[in-house]
Design a protein around this motif. Structure first.
Motif, short mmCIF file in Angstrom:
data_model
loop_
_atom_site.label_atom_id
_atom_site.label_comp_id
_atom_site.label_asym_id
_atom_site.label_seq_id
_atom_site.Cartn_x
_atom_site.Cartn_y
_atom_site.Cartn_z
N ARG A 202 0.83 -1.20 0.00
CA ARG A 202 0.00 0.00 0.00
C ARG A 202 0.87 1.26 0.00
NH1 ARG A 202 -4.97 -0.60 -0.54
NH2 ARG A 202 -6.12 -2.42 0.20
N THR A 205 2.26 1.90 -3.43
CA THR A 205 1.27 2.30 -4.43
C THR A 205 0.49 3.54 -4.00
OG1 THR A 205 -0.37 0.78 -3.50
CG2 THR A 205 1.01 -0.05 -5.30
N GLY A 207 -1.25 3.96 -1.44
CA GLY A 207 -2.53 3.59 -0.87
C GLY A 207 -3.52 3.02 -1.87
N ARG A 208 -3.18 3.05 -3.15
CA ARG A 208 -4.11 2.59 -4.18
C ARG A 208 -4.32 1.09 -4.19
NH1 ARG A 208 -3.61 0.70 -9.52
NH2 ARG A 208 -5.45 1.17 -10.82
N GLY A 209 -3.24 0.33 -4.03
CA GLY A 209 -3.30 -1.11 -4.19
C GLY A 209 -2.84 -1.52 -5.58
N LEU A 228 -5.81 -6.15 -1.36
CA LEU A 228 -4.91 -5.21 -2.02
C LEU A 228 -5.38 -4.84 -3.42
CD1 LEU A 228 -1.47 -6.75 -1.00
CD2 LEU A 228 -2.49 -4.64 -0.14
#
Length: 326
Positions: A202, A205, A207-209, A228
């Motif tokens: 996370r 990225t 926090g995007r996944g 994720l």
């Protein structure tokens, strides 16, 4: 012929050398004079449990490369003398022997530029990764992909294929294999032994996944990795299905793909078996073009195979072990 046989379900050290009759091909089969046979985790896994369709003693070994030296009814005589490879049917006798039988529709011709050991390294792990990355997840350059077990057989090929597609690749591995996995094409490496993998992914990225996951570890890992995935993302489960109840219905809407190459024989039709040939030949092309490393760690003699399977079971091997007949 010389062969390595299993007299009853057991560990790799219960295998023994033996002399067996040379098999005769039946309808739709060819006989291959084995030059090389890849070792895979499924060999020791299925050996431990046995199989209801086996006769004893049984010969393991799914990934065979060699030369066709006899054909059965319905198989063209034009195949005689042709270099071929295949991923075989685990219900039948395999390639830890000087001769092995193969389904003619599953055969892939081996290019002249590819040696037998490299050809035998690719089928099971390579096609599993190919089916996951290319056929099921449709990875592109717009994707971020997580590959667990990036130094392993399937994981190492999956990292390469995802990188070839232009994706951003995050791979888990141990610290000792981190540089190797980067060399295969991983952009980021996460040490599963010392780091919180979901938290690290996370962070990497923002926090995007991730858009896609190739999970080679097991059902627990696959279940955890569902969280994720971005909305509409996909997970390819190689070693165990995830528990879909971990994701609330009609939220991230993940797609889950179970990869089971061998089921093309037990639950598929002729078209499914023929597709094994198609995928393998495509992998051979990538290897010949230098776009896919067959990852041949080393070759073994027939009497070294039990120790090789035990090494494979320890799950710390980098690359592929292949039996060769010299």
């Amino acid at each position: 012929m010389r062969a390595l046989v299993l007299d009853r379900p057991g560990a790799p050290d219960t295998l023994r050398l033996a002399e067996l009759p040379v098999p005769e091909p039946g309808p739709g089969q060819v006989r291959v004079k084995v030059e090389a046979c890849g070792l895979n985790p499924v060999d020791y896994q299925v050996a431990a449990a046995g199989h209801a369709d086996w006769t004893w003693p049984h010969v393991l070994g799914l990934d065979v490369a060699g030369t066709v030296d006899a054909v059965g009814e319905g198989a063209s005589r034009d195949l005689l003398g042709v270099r071929v490879a295949c991923h075989g049917d685990l219900r039948r006798a395999g390639g830890f022997a000087e001769y092995s039988l193969a389904d003619v529709v599953a055969l892939a011709p081996v290019p002249d530029a590819l040696d037998a050991a490299s050809a035998a390294a690719l089928p099971c792990a390579g096609m599993t990764a190919y089916q996951a990355v290319v056929r099921r997840l449709h990875v592109t350059g717009e994707h971020t992909v997580l590959v667990t077990g990036g130094a392993g057989g399937v994981g190492g090929y999956a990292v390469q294929l995802a990188a070839q597609a232009g994706a951003r690749v995050i791979a888990t591995t141990s610290a000792v294999n981190a540089e190797h996995v980067r060399e295969l094409g991983a952009d980021e490496v996460v040490d599963y032994r010392t780091e919180d993998v979901p938290a690290r992914v996370r962070a990497l990225t923002g926090g995007r996944g991730v858009d896609a996951v190739v999970d080679t570890v097991g059902s627990g890992s696959a279940t955890g990795n569902l969280a994720l995935l971005v909305h509409g993302g996909g997970l390819a489960a190689v070693a165990g299905r995830p528990d879909l109840t971990a994701v609330a219905p009609f939220t991230t809407a993940p797609s889950v793909h179970e990869i089971a190459l061998g089921a093309a024989y037990s639950h598929g039709d002729k078209r499914a078996r023929a597709d094994l040939s198609v995928m393998l030949f495509e992998l051979f092309g990538l290897a010949v073009d230098g776009r896919l490393d067959p990852r041949l760690a080393r070759t073994l003699t027939l009497d070294e195979v039990p120790a090789g399977l035990a090494e494979l079971a320890a799950r710390h091997l980098r690359g592929k072990l292949v039996l060769t007949f010299r």
